[in-house]
Design an enzyme around this catalytic site. Structure first.
Site, PDB file in Angstrom:
ATOM      1  N   GLU A   9       9.674   3.179  14.232  1.00  0.00           N
ATOM      2  CA  GLU A   9      10.020   3.450  12.849  1.00  0.00           C
ATOM      3  C   GLU A   9      10.027   4.881  12.721  1.00  0.00           C
ATOM      4  O   GLU A   9       9.798   5.587  13.535  1.00  0.00           O
ATOM      5  CB  GLU A   9       9.230   2.852  11.835  1.00  0.00           C
ATOM      6  CG  GLU A   9       9.239   1.245  11.898  1.00  0.00           C
ATOM      7  CD  GLU A   9       9.028   0.731  10.452  1.00  0.00           C
ATOM      8  OE1 GLU A   9       7.793   0.492  10.127  1.00  0.00           O
ATOM      9  OE2 GLU A   9       9.768   0.608   9.747  1.00  0.00           O
TER      10      GLU A   9
ATOM     11  N   GLN B 172      -8.666  -8.121  -2.837  1.00  0.00           N
ATOM     12  CA  GLN B 172      -8.974  -7.041  -1.682  1.00  0.00           C
ATOM     13  C   GLN B 172     -10.750  -6.471  -2.080  1.00  0.00           C
ATOM     14  O   GLN B 172     -11.350  -6.261  -1.067  1.00  0.00           O
ATOM     15  CB  GLN B 172      -8.157  -5.934  -1.837  1.00  0.00           C
ATOM     16  CG  GLN B 172      -8.470  -5.159  -1.061  1.00  0.00           C
ATOM     17  CD  GLN B 172      -8.162  -5.482   0.674  1.00  0.00           C
ATOM     18  OE1 GLN B 172      -7.126  -6.111   0.948  1.00  0.00           O
ATOM     19  NE2 GLN B 172      -9.024  -5.181   1.554  1.00  0.00           N
TER      20      GLN B 172
ATOM     21  N   LYS C 206      12.218  -7.735   0.502  1.00  0.00           N
ATOM     22  CA  LYS C 206      11.295  -8.562  -0.244  1.00  0.00           C
ATOM     23  C   LYS C 206      10.076  -7.643  -0.172  1.00  0.00           C
ATOM     24  O   LYS C 206       9.402  -7.570   0.805  1.00  0.00           O
ATOM     25  CB  LYS C 206      11.174  -9.697   0.834  1.00  0.00           C
ATOM     26  CG  LYS C 206      10.524 -11.044   0.170  1.00  0.00           C
ATOM     27  CD  LYS C 206       9.279 -10.951  -0.833  1.00  0.00           C
ATOM     28  CE  LYS C 206       8.036 -11.131  -0.079  1.00  0.00           C
ATOM     29  NZ  LYS C 206       6.747 -10.673  -0.703  1.00  0.00           N
TER      30      LYS C 206
ATOM     31  N   GLY D 278       2.840  -5.027   7.635  1.00  0.00           N
ATOM     32  CA  GLY D 278       1.794  -5.870   6.893  1.00  0.00           C
ATOM     33  C   GLY D 278       0.794  -6.280   7.695  1.00  0.00           C
ATOM     34  O   GLY D 278       0.537  -5.364   8.708  1.00  0.00           O
ATOM     35  N   SER D 279       0.133  -7.431   7.715  1.00  0.00           N
ATOM     36  CA  SER D 279      -1.030  -7.717   8.254  1.00  0.00           C
ATOM     37  C   SER D 279      -0.900  -8.497   9.755  1.00  0.00           C
ATOM     38  O   SER D 279       0.510  -8.839   9.909  1.00  0.00           O
ATOM     39  CB  SER D 279      -1.819  -8.591   7.309  1.00  0.00           C
ATOM     40  OG  SER D 279      -1.329  -9.957   7.197  1.00  0.00           O
TER      41      SER D 279
ATOM     42  N   ASN E 234       0.848  -1.280   0.019  1.00  0.00           N
ATOM     43  CA  ASN E 234       0.020  -0.007  -0.164  1.00  0.00           C
ATOM     44  C   ASN E 234       0.903   1.280   0.075  1.00  0.00           C
ATOM     45  O   ASN E 234       0.306   2.241  -0.433  1.00  0.00           O
ATOM     46  CB  ASN E 234      -0.977  -0.161   1.234  1.00  0.00           C
ATOM     47  CG  ASN E 234      -0.422   0.180   2.625  1.00  0.00           C
ATOM     48  OD1 ASN E 234       0.660  -0.405   2.545  1.00  0.00           O
ATOM     49  ND2 ASN E 234      -1.125   0.680   3.391  1.00  0.00           N
TER      50      ASN E 234
ATOM     51  N   GLY F 124       2.480 -10.749  10.637  1.00  0.00           N
ATOM     52  CA  GLY F 124       3.505 -10.325  11.819  1.00  0.00           C
ATOM     53  C   GLY F 124       3.625 -11.345  12.852  1.00  0.00           C
ATOM     54  O   GLY F 124       4.640 -11.598  13.256  1.00  0.00           O
TER      55      GLY F 124
ATOM     56  N   GLU G  11       5.112  -3.645  12.065  1.00  0.00           N
ATOM     57  CA  GLU G  11       3.939  -2.577  11.940  1.00  0.00           C
ATOM     58  C   GLU G  11       2.928  -3.354  11.300  1.00  0.00           C
ATOM     59  O   GLU G  11       3.206  -3.560   9.915  1.00  0.00           O
ATOM     60  CB  GLU G  11       4.628  -1.259  11.309  1.00  0.00           C
ATOM     61  CG  GLU G  11       5.572  -0.347  12.115  1.00  0.00           C
ATOM     62  CD  GLU G  11       4.949   0.012  13.349  1.00  0.00           C
ATOM     63  OE1 GLU G  11       3.806   0.206  13.375  1.00  0.00           O
ATOM     64  OE2 GLU G  11       5.534   0.499  14.237  1.00  0.00           O
TER      65      GLU G  11
ATOM     66  N   CYS H 119      -2.779   1.894   6.711  1.00  0.00           N
ATOM     67  CA  CYS H 119      -2.638   1.168   8.008  1.00  0.00           C
ATOM     68  C   CYS H 119      -3.524   2.229   9.198  1.00  0.00           C
ATOM     69  O   CYS H 119      -4.090   1.855  10.082  1.00  0.00           O
ATOM     70  CB  CYS H 119      -1.485   0.824   8.412  1.00  0.00           C
ATOM     71  SG  CYS H 119      -0.201   2.041   8.226  1.00  0.00           S
TER      72      CYS H 119
HETATM   73  P1  NAD Z   1       0.727  -8.870   4.329  1.00  0.00           P
HETATM   74  O1  NAD Z   1       0.851  -9.340   5.626  1.00  0.00           O
HETATM   75  O2  NAD Z   1      -0.289  -9.912   3.258  1.00  0.00           O
HETATM   76  O3  NAD Z   1       1.900  -8.905   3.351  1.00  0.00           O
HETATM   77  C1  NAD Z   1       3.032  -8.059   3.842  1.00  0.00           C
HETATM   78  C2  NAD Z   1       4.215  -8.547   3.313  1.00  0.00           C
HETATM   79  O4  NAD Z   1       4.538 -10.021   3.946  1.00  0.00           O
HETATM   80  C3  NAD Z   1       4.314  -8.919   1.949  1.00  0.00           C
HETATM   81  O5  NAD Z   1       5.778  -8.615   1.168  1.00  0.00           O
HETATM   82  C4  NAD Z   1       4.073 -10.486   1.787  1.00  0.00           C
HETATM   83  O6  NAD Z   1       4.655 -11.261   0.527  1.00  0.00           O
HETATM   84  C5  NAD Z   1       4.885 -10.925   3.111  1.00  0.00           C
HETATM   85  N1  NAD Z   1       4.445 -12.290   3.732  1.00  0.00           N
HETATM   86  C6  NAD Z   1       3.367 -12.939   3.789  1.00  0.00           C
HETATM   87  N2  NAD Z   1       3.225 -14.036   4.221  1.00  0.00           N
HETATM   88  C7  NAD Z   1       4.678 -14.244   4.624  1.00  0.00           C
HETATM   89  C8  NAD Z   1       5.476 -15.233   5.421  1.00  0.00           C
HETATM   90  N3  NAD Z   1       4.878 -16.322   5.803  1.00  0.00           N
HETATM   91  N4  NAD Z   1       6.763 -14.850   5.729  1.00  0.00           N
HETATM   92  C9  NAD Z   1       7.098 -13.671   5.266  1.00  0.00           C
HETATM   93  N5  NAD Z   1       6.632 -12.853   4.452  1.00  0.00           N
HETATM   94  C10 NAD Z   1       5.343 -12.942   4.295  1.00  0.00           C
HETATM   95  O7  NAD Z   1       0.108  -7.520   4.174  1.00  0.00           O
HETATM   96  P2  NAD Z   1      -0.253  -6.571   2.855  1.00  0.00           P
HETATM   97  O8  NAD Z   1      -1.801  -7.288   2.443  1.00  0.00           O
HETATM   98  O9  NAD Z   1       0.629  -6.414   1.894  1.00  0.00           O
HETATM   99  O10 NAD Z   1      -0.646  -5.152   3.415  1.00  0.00           O
HETATM  100  C11 NAD Z   1      -1.695  -4.734   3.818  1.00  0.00           C
HETATM  101  C12 NAD Z   1      -1.502  -4.959   5.548  1.00  0.00           C
HETATM  102  O11 NAD Z   1      -0.388  -3.916   6.184  1.00  0.00           O
HETATM  103  C13 NAD Z   1      -2.902  -4.444   6.269  1.00  0.00           C
HETATM  104  O12 NAD Z   1      -3.099  -5.092   7.605  1.00  0.00           O
HETATM  105  C14 NAD Z   1      -2.354  -2.975   6.764  1.00  0.00           C
HETATM  106  O13 NAD Z   1      -2.905  -2.310   7.973  1.00  0.00           O
HETATM  107  C15 NAD Z   1      -0.734  -3.197   7.100  1.00  0.00           C
HETATM  108  N6  NAD Z   1      -0.013  -2.072   7.106  1.00  0.00           N
HETATM  109  C16 NAD Z   1       0.534  -1.425   8.248  1.00  0.00           C
HETATM  110  C17 NAD Z   1       1.198  -0.159   8.280  1.00  0.00           C
HETATM  111  C18 NAD Z   1       1.876   0.195   9.692  1.00  0.00           C
HETATM  112  O14 NAD Z   1       2.927   0.919   9.458  1.00  0.00           O
HETATM  113  N7  NAD Z   1       1.379  -0.438  10.635  1.00  0.00           N
HETATM  114  C19 NAD Z   1       1.497   0.259   7.103  1.00  0.00           C
HETATM  115  C20 NAD Z   1       1.010  -0.061   5.995  1.00  0.00           C
HETATM  116  C21 NAD Z   1       0.280  -1.291   5.722  1.00  0.00           C
END
Ligand code: NAD
Length: 479
Positions: free
Chosen positions: A459, A329, A173, A226-227, A150, A231, A248, A282
């Site tokens: 961060e 999505q 990555k 990410g999600s 995003n 995480g 995050e 997020c």
């Molecule tokens: P996601 O968790 O699906 O993916 C994030 C990253 O993790 C991608 O690069 C993905 O390939 C990788 N990934 C997925 N499974 C993995 C695994 N098993 N091991 C290692 N890496 C893996 O999230 P998304 O759909 O790309 O992004 C949306 C999410 O990100 C939302 O929940 C949003 O709130 C969050 N987000 C948080 C912030 C913040 O700063 N808090 C900022 C932006 C987005």
């Protein structure tokens, strides 16, 4: 098949094992390109190269690191339209937002160019005679960076820049949906003269490429955005090898509107926070907690302004809201729209729309009459959807605001000093906004959340040094 954009490993470009197709969510007939998937061996090679290169990079002078980051900033500035266009094409952000994000990435590299020079330690008197104590900050080593789709250039920038500034080497990555922007950034870093192996790019799926990075023994630190489920998985696996982790994650950010708010300020902050960037932030305001006495007036103006937002192709100059990023999505968003109705909300907007191109377009949605405990008010949707929850007074608003497992950003619109002060003190979030949208932050101050939204040090700004460096304490006897 057409040309494949490759991974950057040890200063060279590698084909990978297969490729991922990248298509424009504003126009599925627009094929952006094919991007190499790193093989397990290539991920291992990238980590090994990073470990080797780090041995020299960690002893490079701050001036060398500052100069590299400055050249990267200049590289981004020179190619900003190309990057922003790629970002808008693959992520779906409208071009003005994509340009702003690209400029933000440039500012972040410039900021950390300065920070590379400012890293300092302390000199402390010992409790024993004739002994001097000094603390210094040293790099962690190899850092694995895993980023979401995003903010495909700002988030890599706010991880890569401090990592390099403080003497770490990096394996990035990026998200599988947005490899194009990350690939452009990698080319710029490479062309800026980054020593081979100090920065590496491995593209591909999270479950394979991401997981291989997480498990690699050369990696001593992992920074992830990410999600929540991803995480959590990363933190669990990292704990096995005692890797340092920074996470995050998601949000369900509240925006409280009290009845003494300036209505125009409240509506603008809400429109921006809830719907800009298609709600795919997020820090988006996904719970609007509105005092009963202003509720109807606020909703009336907000719904009118929301309906006038122009949803369209991310590259069209009059678009204000771009498409949803992917078919998956969009399906999630539409399921939540249905769920909101099933849970008893009056749904305004939220329908999929067909435009001139085949894309994932959806109108922003309000879920009126929501309660705080409904699923639509508790779970992160990550789309242009906001629950509207009616409350009687400040105390109830405060309870609702704190009533989710998340705690990233929180906002309040009020003209009362007393309530804004109380909100800033009591709200359970890492960032608080008064009369401002919950989304939209500065880059030179700490960023992060509490509760289920974040884990580990903050961060951005100077706070980034807490994750990317380790403290060493040295004692010297001068007798
Ligand atoms: P996601 O968790 O699906 O993916 C994030 C990253 O993790 C991608 O690069 C993905 O390939 C990788 N990934 C997925 N499974 C993995 C695994 N098993 N091991 C290692 N890496 C893996 O999230 P998304 O759909 O790309 O992004 C949306 C999410 O990100 C939302 O929940 C949003 O709130 C969050 N987000 C948080 C912030 C913040 O700063 N808090 C900022 C932006 C987005």
């Amino acid at each position: 098949m057409s040309h494949i954009e490759r991974n950057l490993i040890a200063g060279a470009w590698w084909e990978g094992a297969g490729s991922l197709e990248n298509r424009n969510p504003s126009d599925l007939d627009d094929l952006i390109g094919h991007y190499a998937i790193a093989s397990p061996e290539e991920v291992a090679d990238a980590c090994a190269a990073a470990a080797e290169a780090q041995q020299q990079w960690r002893y490079s002078t701050p001036q060398i690191r500052a100069d590299l980051l400055e050249r990267i900033a200049q590289g981004i500035a020179k190619r900003e339209l190309e990057i922003a266009t790629m970002l808008a094409r693959e992520e779906g952000k409208v071009l003005s937002e994509a340009l702003a994000e690209t400029r933000r990435a440039m500012q972040i590299f410039r900021f950390y160019a300065g920070e590379a020079l400012r890293l300092s330690g302390e000199s402390i008197a010992s409790v024993r005679p004739d002994i001097d104590i000094e603390t210094r900050r040293e790099p962690i080593g190899v850092v694995g960076l895993i980023t979401p789709w995003n903010f495909p250039i700002a988030i890599p920038a706010w991880k890569v820049a401090p990592a390099l500034a403080y003497g770490n080497s990096v394996v990035l990555k990026p998200a599988e949906l947005t490899p194009g922007t990350a690939h452009l950034l990698a080319s710029i870093i490479h062309e800026a003269g980054c020593p081979a192996g100090v920065f590496n790019l491995v593209m591909g799926q999270g479950a394979s490429v991401g997981a291989a990075l997480v498990d690699n023994p050369h990696v001593r630190g992992l920074t992830f955005t990410g999600s929540v489920p991803t995480g959590r998985r990363i933190a669990q696996r990292a704990a096995v090898d005692m890797k340092r982790v920074q996470l995050e994650m998601g949000g369900k950010n509240p925006m409280v509107i009290l009845d003494d708010a300036d209505l125009d300020v409240a509506v603008e902050a809400t429109l921006n926070g809830s719907f800009y960037s298609t709600g795919q932030r997020c820090t988006a305001s996904s719970r609007l907690i509105v005092q009963a006495s202003i509720h109807d007036a606020f909703v009336e103006v907000l719904a009118k302004r929301m309906a006038s937002l122009k949803v369209g192709h991310a590259l069209a100059s009059d678009s204000q809201i771009g498409p949803v990023v992917s078919a998956e999505q969009l399906a999630i968003n539409l399921r939540y729209v249905e769920l909101a109705a099933a849970e008893g909300c009056e749904v305004v907007g939220g329908e999929r729309i067909e435009l001139g191109t085949r894309g994932y377009f959806q109108r922003p949605a309000l879920f009126l009459g929501a309660s705080a405990s409904m699923q639509v008010s508790q779970e992160e949707i990550f789309g242009p959807c906001a629950s509207v929850i009616r409350v009687e007074d400040f105390d109830e608003a405060m309870l609702v605001a704190n009533g989710t497992p998340f705690g990233l950003s929180a906002g309040i619109c009020t003209r009362s000093l007393k309530y804004s002060r109380e909100f800033r003190r009591q709200v359970q979030s890492g960032m608080v906004m008064v009369n401002l949208a919950t989304a939209g932050v500065d880059y030179h101050v700490p960023f992060g959340g509490t509760k289920g939204s974040s884990f580990g040090p903050r961060e951005q700004g100077r706070a980034a040094a807490e994750f990317y460096t380790l403290s060493k304490t040295s004692y010297q006897f001068a007798g």
